[in-house]
Design a protein around this motif. Structure first.
Motif, short mmCIF file in Angstrom:
data_model
loop_
_atom_site.label_atom_id
_atom_site.label_comp_id
_atom_site.label_asym_id
_atom_site.label_seq_id
_atom_site.Cartn_x
_atom_site.Cartn_y
_atom_site.Cartn_z
N GLN A 13 -40.79 38.55 -17.49
CA GLN A 13 -39.64 39.23 -17.78
C GLN A 13 -39.84 40.89 -18.21
O GLN A 13 -38.89 41.59 -18.45
CB GLN A 13 -38.86 38.48 -19.04
N ASN A 14 -41.21 41.18 -18.51
CA ASN A 14 -41.34 42.56 -18.96
C ASN A 14 -42.07 43.36 -17.70
O ASN A 14 -42.46 44.55 -18.07
CB ASN A 14 -42.58 42.30 -20.02
N ILE A 15 -42.21 42.69 -16.63
CA ILE A 15 -42.66 43.77 -15.61
C ILE A 15 -41.88 44.74 -15.36
O ILE A 15 -42.68 46.07 -15.21
CB ILE A 15 -43.01 42.95 -14.37
N GLU A 16 -40.73 45.04 -15.30
CA GLU A 16 -40.06 45.92 -14.96
C GLU A 16 -40.19 47.01 -16.12
O GLU A 16 -39.95 48.06 -15.76
CB GLU A 16 -38.33 45.48 -14.55
N THR A 17 -40.03 46.63 -17.25
CA THR A 17 -40.26 47.52 -18.53
C THR A 17 -41.57 48.39 -18.21
O THR A 17 -41.52 49.59 -18.52
CB THR A 17 -40.26 46.68 -19.80
N PHE A 18 -42.62 47.44 -17.87
CA PHE A 18 -44.01 47.94 -17.92
C PHE A 18 -43.87 49.07 -16.50
O PHE A 18 -44.36 50.31 -16.86
CB PHE A 18 -44.92 47.01 -17.47
N LEU A 19 -43.32 48.80 -15.39
CA LEU A 19 -43.42 49.75 -14.41
C LEU A 19 -42.52 50.96 -14.56
O LEU A 19 -42.96 52.06 -14.14
CB LEU A 19 -42.66 48.99 -13.31
N ALA A 20 -41.41 50.57 -15.27
CA ALA A 20 -40.62 52.11 -15.61
C ALA A 20 -41.26 52.82 -16.63
O ALA A 20 -41.24 54.21 -16.33
CB ALA A 20 -39.21 51.21 -16.29
N ASN A 21 -42.01 52.22 -17.41
CA ASN A 21 -42.75 53.23 -18.52
C ASN A 21 -43.96 53.80 -17.87
O ASN A 21 -44.19 54.92 -18.08
CB ASN A 21 -43.30 52.18 -19.52
N PHE A 22 -44.60 53.33 -17.10
CA PHE A 22 -45.75 53.62 -16.05
C PHE A 22 -45.13 55.03 -15.42
O PHE A 22 -45.74 56.00 -15.12
CB PHE A 22 -46.33 52.70 -15.11
N ASP A 23 -43.85 54.63 -14.74
CA ASP A 23 -43.49 55.69 -13.67
C ASP A 23 -43.12 56.98 -14.59
O ASP A 23 -43.48 57.84 -14.02
CB ASP A 23 -42.03 55.18 -13.03
N VAL A 24 -42.78 56.82 -15.68
CA VAL A 24 -42.17 57.99 -16.72
C VAL A 24 -43.76 58.65 -17.01
O VAL A 24 -43.40 59.93 -17.11
CB VAL A 24 -41.39 57.61 -18.01
N ASN A 25 -44.65 57.88 -17.14
CA ASN A 25 -45.94 58.58 -17.70
C ASN A 25 -47.02 58.87 -16.75
O ASN A 25 -47.90 59.52 -17.09
CB ASN A 25 -46.42 57.78 -18.86
N LYS A 26 -46.77 58.32 -15.36
CA LYS A 26 -47.97 58.39 -14.64
C LYS A 26 -48.64 59.86 -14.25
O LYS A 26 -49.86 60.17 -14.39
CB LYS A 26 -47.79 57.67 -13.18
N GLU A 27 -47.71 60.84 -13.94
CA GLU A 27 -48.01 62.33 -13.81
C GLU A 27 -48.48 62.76 -15.06
O GLU A 27 -49.59 63.42 -14.82
CB GLU A 27 -46.71 63.09 -13.63
N LYS A 28 -48.24 62.59 -16.43
CA LYS A 28 -48.69 63.11 -17.38
C LYS A 28 -50.06 62.45 -17.81
O LYS A 28 -51.05 63.26 -18.10
CB LYS A 28 -47.97 62.68 -18.65
N ILE A 29 -50.18 61.09 -17.61
CA ILE A 29 -51.57 60.64 -17.60
C ILE A 29 -52.58 61.36 -16.44
O ILE A 29 -53.70 61.79 -16.74
CB ILE A 29 -51.60 59.05 -17.27
N ARG A 30 -52.13 61.44 -15.29
CA ARG A 30 -52.92 61.90 -14.30
C ARG A 30 -53.28 63.42 -14.49
O ARG A 30 -54.39 63.96 -14.07
CB ARG A 30 -52.20 61.89 -12.99
N ASN A 31 -52.36 64.29 -15.12
CA ASN A 31 -52.58 65.65 -15.34
C ASN A 31 -53.25 65.58 -16.82
O ASN A 31 -53.60 66.93 -17.26
CB ASN A 31 -51.42 66.44 -15.10
#
Length: 98
Positions: A13-31
């Motif tokens: 039940q938490n997977i969509e929450t994780f994926l949404a959080n990753f999507d918001v932060n992935k560019e910040k982490i990568r940069n």
């Protein structure tokens, strides 16, 4: 340069929450300074298990990220979603074949 691999398991039940959080932060982490590459994988046999795979210039760069506000915010939202303890490995890449 070295590779950081992190294995994470989530309650279904938490997977969509994780994926949404990753999507918001992935560019910040990568940069983030020292991060040269970032990928997210999902296990083919267990859809609740994910892996991040990232390249870092130095161990200090990874440590700086791990002590940053960005990491603290991402981790604060991710940690309560786990169904198993996360596991992490830092490895040296020996060969790449394309």
């Amino acid at each position: 340069m070295f590779v950081r691999i992190v294995k994470m398991g989530f309650h279904e039940q938490n997977i969509e929450t994780f994926l949404a959080n990753f999507d918001v932060n992935k560019e910040k982490i990568r940069n983030f300074k020292g991060c040269n590459f970032l990928e997210l994988y999902r296990d083919k046999n267990d859809p609740t298990v994910f892996f991040t795979y990232s390249y870092w210039e130095t161990e200090d760069d990874l440590e700086n990220y791990r002590h940053s506000d960005l990491f603290k915010n991402v981790w604060a939202k991710t940690k309560p979603l786990f169904n198993i303890p996360p596991m992490a490995w830092s490895v040296d890449k020996l060969e790449t074949l394309n």
